[in-house]
Enzyme design. Structure first.
Site, mmCIF file in Angstrom:
data_model
loop_
_atom_site.group_PDB
_atom_site.id
_atom_site.type_symbol
_atom_site.label_atom_id
_atom_site.label_comp_id
_atom_site.label_asym_id
_atom_site.label_seq_id
_atom_site.Cartn_x
_atom_site.Cartn_y
_atom_site.Cartn_z
ATOM 1 N N ASP A 272 0.724 -1.310 -0.195
ATOM 2 C CA ASP A 272 0.005 0.017 0.021
ATOM 3 C C ASP A 272 0.839 1.275 0.159
ATOM 4 O O ASP A 272 1.906 1.136 -0.051
ATOM 5 C CB ASP A 272 -0.902 -0.107 1.409
ATOM 6 C CG ASP A 272 -2.308 0.451 0.917
ATOM 7 O OD1 ASP A 272 -2.551 1.289 -0.029
ATOM 8 O OD2 ASP A 272 -3.169 0.067 1.671
ATOM 9 N N GLU B 215 -1.077 1.634 -5.034
ATOM 10 C CA GLU B 215 -0.417 3.045 -5.053
ATOM 11 C C GLU B 215 -1.673 3.903 -5.642
ATOM 12 O O GLU B 215 -1.567 5.513 -5.563
ATOM 13 C CB GLU B 215 0.648 3.075 -6.002
ATOM 14 C CG GLU B 215 1.480 4.589 -6.060
ATOM 15 C CD GLU B 215 1.037 5.177 -7.343
ATOM 16 O OE1 GLU B 215 1.432 6.226 -7.362
ATOM 17 O OE2 GLU B 215 -0.077 4.610 -8.128
ATOM 18 N N TRP B 216 -2.724 3.582 -5.649
ATOM 19 C CA TRP B 216 -4.008 4.173 -6.318
ATOM 20 C C TRP B 216 -4.083 4.910 -7.641
ATOM 21 O O TRP B 216 -4.854 5.679 -7.709
ATOM 22 C CB TRP B 216 -4.502 5.120 -5.125
ATOM 23 C CG TRP B 216 -4.487 4.482 -3.809
ATOM 24 C CD1 TRP B 216 -4.514 3.368 -3.223
ATOM 25 C CD2 TRP B 216 -3.550 5.143 -2.658
ATOM 26 N NE1 TRP B 216 -4.253 3.028 -2.077
ATOM 27 C CE2 TRP B 216 -3.643 4.121 -1.391
ATOM 28 C CE3 TRP B 216 -3.418 6.365 -2.392
ATOM 29 C CZ2 TRP B 216 -3.186 4.548 -0.353
ATOM 30 C CZ3 TRP B 216 -2.538 6.593 -1.048
ATOM 31 C CH2 TRP B 216 -2.597 5.659 -0.015
ATOM 32 N N GLY B 217 -2.881 4.662 -8.459
ATOM 33 C CA GLY B 217 -2.840 5.353 -9.670
ATOM 34 C C GLY B 217 -2.533 6.661 -9.334
ATOM 35 O O GLY B 217 -2.026 7.691 -10.394
ATOM 36 N N ASP B 218 -1.729 7.261 -8.329
ATOM 37 C CA ASP B 218 -1.550 8.715 -7.847
ATOM 38 C C ASP B 218 -0.195 8.878 -8.675
ATOM 39 O O ASP B 218 -0.144 10.325 -9.216
ATOM 40 C CB ASP B 218 -1.127 8.783 -6.375
ATOM 41 C CG ASP B 218 -2.291 9.008 -5.642
ATOM 42 O OD1 ASP B 218 -3.532 8.690 -6.259
ATOM 43 O OD2 ASP B 218 -2.006 9.109 -4.537
ATOM 44 N N ASN B 219 0.532 7.971 -9.211
ATOM 45 C CA ASN B 219 1.982 8.222 -9.879
ATOM 46 C C ASN B 219 2.135 7.597 -11.151
ATOM 47 O O ASN B 219 3.112 7.021 -11.407
ATOM 48 C CB ASN B 219 3.165 7.881 -8.840
ATOM 49 C CG ASN B 219 3.351 8.801 -7.693
ATOM 50 O OD1 ASN B 219 3.760 10.010 -7.895
ATOM 51 N ND2 ASN B 219 2.815 8.320 -6.681
ATOM 52 N N ASP C 68 -10.241 3.557 -3.271
ATOM 53 C CA ASP C 68 -10.835 2.204 -3.000
ATOM 54 C C ASP C 68 -12.189 2.182 -3.955
ATOM 55 O O ASP C 68 -12.942 3.209 -3.794
ATOM 56 C CB ASP C 68 -10.993 2.319 -1.742
ATOM 57 C CG ASP C 68 -9.664 2.060 -1.060
ATOM 58 O OD1 ASP C 68 -8.437 2.233 -1.507
ATOM 59 O OD2 ASP C 68 -9.682 1.834 0.396
HETATM 60 C C1 GLA Z 1 -6.045 1.431 1.224
HETATM 61 C C2 GLA Z 1 -6.272 0.527 0.238
HETATM 62 C C3 GLA Z 1 -7.273 -0.387 0.480
HETATM 63 C C4 GLA Z 1 -7.027 -1.218 1.796
HETATM 64 C C5 GLA Z 1 -6.810 -0.251 2.903
HETATM 65 C C6 GLA Z 1 -6.257 -1.143 4.265
HETATM 66 O O1 GLA Z 1 -7.072 2.124 1.431
HETATM 67 O O2 GLA Z 1 -6.347 1.127 -0.915
HETATM 68 O O3 GLA Z 1 -7.362 -1.416 -0.267
HETATM 69 O O4 GLA Z 1 -5.853 -2.050 1.490
HETATM 70 O O5 GLA Z 1 -5.735 0.799 2.672
HETATM 71 O O6 GLA Z 1 -6.096 -0.220 5.368
#
Ligand code: GLA
Length: 407
Positions: A154, A187-191, A209
């Site tokens: 994460d 990494e959520w696509g941020d970079n 998420d």
């Molecule tokens: C972030 C991630 C989620 C999950 C939570 C756990 O938000 O994107 O998928 O792993 O952390 O705290």
């Protein structure tokens, strides 16, 4: 002297032929030639994880037919952690995991499944447990000793860190520990991990998420989670970066977590059209027949797991009716009609008006020049050929998903 030099040269040549540059770590190649399939605790259980629930989930993965359908990884997300000891090694929370992680991994492996765990590139995880920053090599060693096969990594509490650097460090640590691990970059696509993730991990999250709703945003104050359609739309232009061993990851699934059956079916279909990792996020122990039926539909899963590894895309939108296409191996095509409106819709699809030129696979869906057999993947019925137009009723937020095979 001469002999030693010769063997050294030969060693380097063998390494080069094997694709390895001496001294440079690589990801473990070939672990995700098709998108990984499994289950992750977060979407349903959040921090409420313990060894009993994880074991029962592994049992249910087998008894529900999910293992037979291809699901393998049982992944514990955040909150399994206890503290680091005086040497810096991490231990699991002893109340939640009294038998330890090795015993849990052994249990999962004995069922023919694989074991996954979660950590974070920052000082602490998103839920405030110890992160791996500064402990990467130690953590990778411990995971290898437990028998970990999959690491979700994460991006919380990473102030000042470079994403490429942090994820490369953990990749190198996993490599040094020696046990093959699927590396999931969260990494959520941020970079823009699709630009640099291919040689580091096997999949990368493309967005923040997911939440169990068909569309829309849930505002949590400092961050938002997103409905299925928002996730799909947020990263519409990145399919060319995905392929065997490196996938775009639109997040773990919410099938069985509260949407309607139609919406669950649409969500699952879109994930398969997008060659997404299929990581279930519901309670496998108590899921109903309809949920299990969606998650284990082999003909739909076969689209996701297609060996060509070409991510599909939205080809057309007309009056809230979307048409998605995906080029498959051996000249087949997957097609998905998605009704986004609040009302049922009648589809009367005239094949002769549809010419699909997929620039990525360099293939053309040529219904004028060729005739294709039509298979309805949810109804599990043959529906004639593309010589006649295709008619169907699609309820609100539902799909019709087809596979076309040249006759
Ligand atoms: C972030 C991630 C989620 C999950 C939570 C756990 O938000 O994107 O998928 O792993 O952390 O705290």
């Amino acid at each position: 002297m001469r002999r030693i030099r010769l063997s050294a040269v030969l060693g380097v040549m063998v390494a080069l032929l094997a694709g390895a540059v001496p001294g440079e770590a690589q990801k473990f190649k070939g672990l995700a030639l098709t998108p990984p399939m499994g289950w992750n605790s977060w979407n349903k259980f959040g921090c409420n994880v313990d060894e009993r629930m994880i074991r029962e989930t592994a049992d249910a993965m087998v008894s529900s037919g999910m293992k037979d359908a291809g699901y393998r990884y049982v992944v514990i997300d955040d909150c399994w952690h206890g503290e680091r000891d005086s040497l810096g090694f991490i231990h699991p929370n002893s109340l939640r995991f009294p038998s330890g992680m090795k015993a849990l991994a052994d249990y999962i492996h004995a069922k023919g499944l694989k074991f996954g765990i979660y950590s974070c590139a920052g000082d602490s995880t998103c839920a405030g447990h110890p992160g791996s920053r500064g402990h990467e090599y130690q953590d990778a060693l411990i995971y290898a000793s437990w028998g970990v096969d999959y690491l979700k990594y994460d991006w919380c509490h990473t102030n000042g860190l470079s994403a490429v650097g942090a994820y490369t460090t953990m990749r190198n640590a996993l490599r040094a520990a020696g046990r093959p691990v699927v590396f999931s970059l969260c990494e959520w696509g941020d970079n823009a991990p699709w630009l640099w993730g291919k040689d580091i991990g096997h999949l990368w999250r493309t967005t923040g998420d997911i939440s169990p709703q068909f569309d829309g945003e849930v505002n949590h104050g400092t961050w938002s989670s997103w409905g299925v359609m928002k996730i799909v739309e947020m990263r519409a232009g990145i399919r060319s970066y995905a392929g065997p061993d490196h996938w775009n990851d639109p997040d773990m699934m919410e099938v069985g977590n509260g949407m309607s059956v139609a919406e669950d079916r649409a969500h699952f279909s879109l994930w398969c059209m997008m060659a997404a990792p299929l990581i279930a996020g519901n309670d496998l122990r108590s899921m109903g027949k309809e949920t299990a039926g969606i998650l284990t539909n082999r003909e739909v899963i076969a689209v996701d797991q297609d060996s060509l590894g070409i991510q599909g895309y939205r080809f057309d939108t007309r009056d809230s009716l979307e048409t998605w296409v995906r080029a498959l191996a051996h000249g087949d095509w997957a097609l998905c009609f998605l009704n986004r409106s609040g009302l049922g819709k009648a589809v009367n699809h005239d094949w002769s008006t549809m010419v699909v030129v997929d620039t990525l696979s360099k293939r053309t869906l040529d219904t004028a020049g060729k005739r294709y057999l039509i298979r309805d993947l949810w109804a599990q019925k043959d529906r004639g050929t593309t010589r006649r137009s295709f008619a169907a009723e699609i309820p609100s937020h539902d799909v019709v998903m087809l596979r076309l095979t040249e006759q």
